[in-house]
Design a protein around this motif. Sequence first.
Motif, mmCIF file in Angstrom:
data_model
loop_
_atom_site.group_PDB
_atom_site.id
_atom_site.type_symbol
_atom_site.label_atom_id
_atom_site.label_comp_id
_atom_site.label_asym_id
_atom_site.label_seq_id
_atom_site.Cartn_x
_atom_site.Cartn_y
_atom_site.Cartn_z
ATOM 1 N N VAL A 75 13.640 -70.065 -10.892
ATOM 2 C CA VAL A 75 12.634 -69.208 -10.255
ATOM 3 C C VAL A 75 13.059 -68.945 -8.815
ATOM 4 C CG1 VAL A 75 10.226 -69.016 -9.505
ATOM 5 C CG2 VAL A 75 10.758 -70.117 -11.688
ATOM 6 N N ARG A 118 13.073 -65.619 -13.269
ATOM 7 C CA ARG A 118 11.814 -65.100 -12.762
ATOM 8 C C ARG A 118 11.981 -64.867 -11.251
ATOM 9 N NH1 ARG A 118 6.433 -65.346 -14.526
ATOM 10 N NH2 ARG A 118 7.500 -64.932 -16.500
ATOM 11 N N VAL A 120 9.714 -63.778 -7.941
ATOM 12 C CA VAL A 120 8.394 -63.497 -7.374
ATOM 13 C C VAL A 120 8.591 -62.932 -5.964
ATOM 14 C CG1 VAL A 120 6.178 -64.465 -6.665
ATOM 15 C CG2 VAL A 120 7.335 -65.341 -8.716
ATOM 16 N N SER A 163 13.411 -55.089 -13.409
ATOM 17 C CA SER A 163 12.697 -55.828 -14.464
ATOM 18 C C SER A 163 12.675 -55.031 -15.764
ATOM 19 C CB SER A 163 11.269 -56.142 -14.017
ATOM 20 O OG SER A 163 11.277 -57.004 -12.905
ATOM 21 N N ASP A 169 13.125 -61.001 -14.378
ATOM 22 C CA ASP A 169 11.736 -60.917 -14.836
ATOM 23 C C ASP A 169 10.856 -61.009 -13.586
ATOM 24 O OD1 ASP A 169 9.461 -61.000 -16.401
ATOM 25 O OD2 ASP A 169 9.710 -63.103 -16.980
ATOM 26 N N ALA A 232 4.777 -67.130 -10.777
ATOM 27 C CA ALA A 232 6.027 -67.760 -11.238
ATOM 28 C C ALA A 232 5.933 -68.254 -12.667
ATOM 29 C CB ALA A 232 6.382 -68.921 -10.311
ATOM 30 N N THR A 233 4.727 -68.443 -13.171
ATOM 31 C CA THR A 233 4.559 -69.114 -14.463
ATOM 32 C C THR A 233 3.846 -68.260 -15.515
ATOM 33 O OG1 THR A 233 2.504 -70.105 -13.630
ATOM 34 C CG2 THR A 233 4.503 -71.417 -13.413
ATOM 35 N N THR A 236 4.601 -62.337 -18.415
ATOM 36 C CA THR A 236 4.707 -61.018 -17.761
ATOM 37 C C THR A 236 4.532 -59.859 -18.744
ATOM 38 O OG1 THR A 236 7.108 -61.158 -17.987
ATOM 39 C CG2 THR A 236 6.163 -61.808 -15.855
ATOM 40 N N ARG A 243 4.715 -54.043 -12.402
ATOM 41 C CA ARG A 243 4.783 -55.483 -12.187
ATOM 42 C C ARG A 243 4.289 -55.915 -10.815
ATOM 43 N NH1 ARG A 243 8.374 -58.659 -15.248
ATOM 44 N NH2 ARG A 243 8.749 -57.745 -17.296
#
Lengths: 323, 323
Positions: A75, A118, A120, A163, A169, A232-233, A236, A243
């Motif tokens: 991440v 991922r 963020v 993405s 992601d 982060a978790t 998606t 997004r």
Amino acid sequence: MKVLIIGGAGMVGRNLAGELVASGRLGDKPVTEMTLFDVAPAATQGSAAVKVTALTGDISDRATVDGLIAGRPDVIFHLAAIVSGEAEADFDKGYRINLDGTRNIFEAIRALGDYHPRVVYTSSIAVFGAPFPEAIGDDFITAPMTSYGAQKMIGELLLNDYSRRGIFDGVGIRLPTIVVRPGKPNKAASGFFSGIIREPLAGLEAVLPVDDDVRHWVASPAAATGFLVHAATMDTAPLGARRCLTMPGLAVTIAEMIAALAEVAGQDKVALIKREPDATIRGIVAGWPQNFDAARATEVGFTADASFQDIIRAHMRDMGQAG
Amino acid sequence: MKVLIIGGAGMVGRNLAGELVASGRLGDKPVTEMTLFDVAPAATQGSAAVKVTALTGDISDRATVDGLIAGRPDVIFHLAAIVSGEAEADFDKGYRINLDGTRNIFEAIRALGDYHPRVVYTSSIAVFGAPFPEAIGDDFITAPMTSYGAQKMIGELLLNDYSRRGIFDGVGIRLPTIVVRPGKPNKAASGFFSGIIREPLAGLEAVLPVDDDVRHWVASPAAATGFLVHAATMDTAPLGARRCLTMPGLAVTIAEMIAALAEVAGQDKVALIKREPDATIRGIVAGWPQNFDAARATEVGFTADASFQDIIRAHMRDMGQAG
């Protein structure tokens, strides 16, 4: 899992790093390694379970970014930015860090080819510009009126495109103004929103430069950390191609903030707020959005603070002040 | 005045260049020099009044762009782009030309410091992405679903920011699909919108791959030239900070296009349209916006075609076909 926080020494990054070390987890997975990258060294200490490495550098240097990404963190939190005032004052620096730096991170990921973490990304409500509707919904045009806002919005477009193509992601979160910011008063035009709570609670005078009916979109430091962890978790898939989301804040007026301070901490604290109207700050604040309908973020599980009273109480707990 | 057309050899650039040579004017000012820049040499001939220079090169090369801008044209039309399909197939090339190339032009202008030309930039309705409202208004979110759309939108954000700062005086125009495109059928997914008119008028069969109720946003080649000329000469003050506008087109269904063809050119022409549903093209077209409310552009003087019948008649005149 391995976590990289770019911008790990700023207020938001520090809070996130502290939370990840304290819990030792991100969602249901243990965090084993965390790299904190910033222009100045991050001070967050690791633990027996979480190894923390602090690195310094400049994301506008592609080789530096390649080095960070080579560790293939699971991440990546990209929180680093030249903030609004500085990006407006220094055109080159704002574009170099906020646009080229962001692109360097995204391109360094793409260059590896078989690596799809991922990502963020913290965006901002500065992607919006006047004239505004009564509440800004998820379909409202992003028409920034600062270079910072333009750069943040370009980052959103890149994040969506990378993405969509499966390169990573990504989730972008537009943070409300963080209130109550700890620490000393700063020169930011929005600084008084924290100051009128923080200083009185510490027994100090605070200046209020705008009218009591000014409304603003705020979230606590703890809510901001919660947004980042959720981004982060989360799954998606429900985001589709869009997004980047306006985070759920509280739309509170100055009058409501002051009433909450009186309720939580007493009228004597309110007496420390000095009304000193400032035409410049009033003008700046008048151009800011005041209210949002953050329906999509709420639908996918982002949670706002319960009340401004709770925001004050949380700050008092953090400061060790009696509530 | 001096005019630079970047992308001067493409269909839109050729039409514009031809119009400027023919009229010898842009608004109320005589055009004395015109530079046509493209990857391939532009063929437009000058006149006694208008000196035309054709140059070739690549806008992703900053030195090339600096050379173009050094001539300090009064008006710059930036029409050059890697189109949708190619930008999707070649990630690097799309970003290199559509983003870096556009930024090179804007930065070359900024580097001169005391030079503030009018810049007209062609954007696209590809800046919008599904889900759509019944008609896309001027406040609707720009959420592209292709790399081309993302790159065009980044160009819009840069154009707005550079204009807000007074670096240049920019206007961005989102063109509808141009119908009737002259020439041979091409492989673009939107090609059939022109094909079902152009080929029958020339006595040839045309393939219709979508259903009759598909609606699309179109403008004639002459309308597109009119948009560009108006963007180059209009007062930009009413645009405020939002300098990019959806151009007024016609929202017509395939059934309405065919009925107009029958009315203008006869039912025997319609008989040349062969219905061959194509699942791939139907899928692509289903993701496109169908209808807009271009209120702001109309308010500031951009003019749509009067009717689809008129679009067909204009094409027939251009081709020397009896109407």
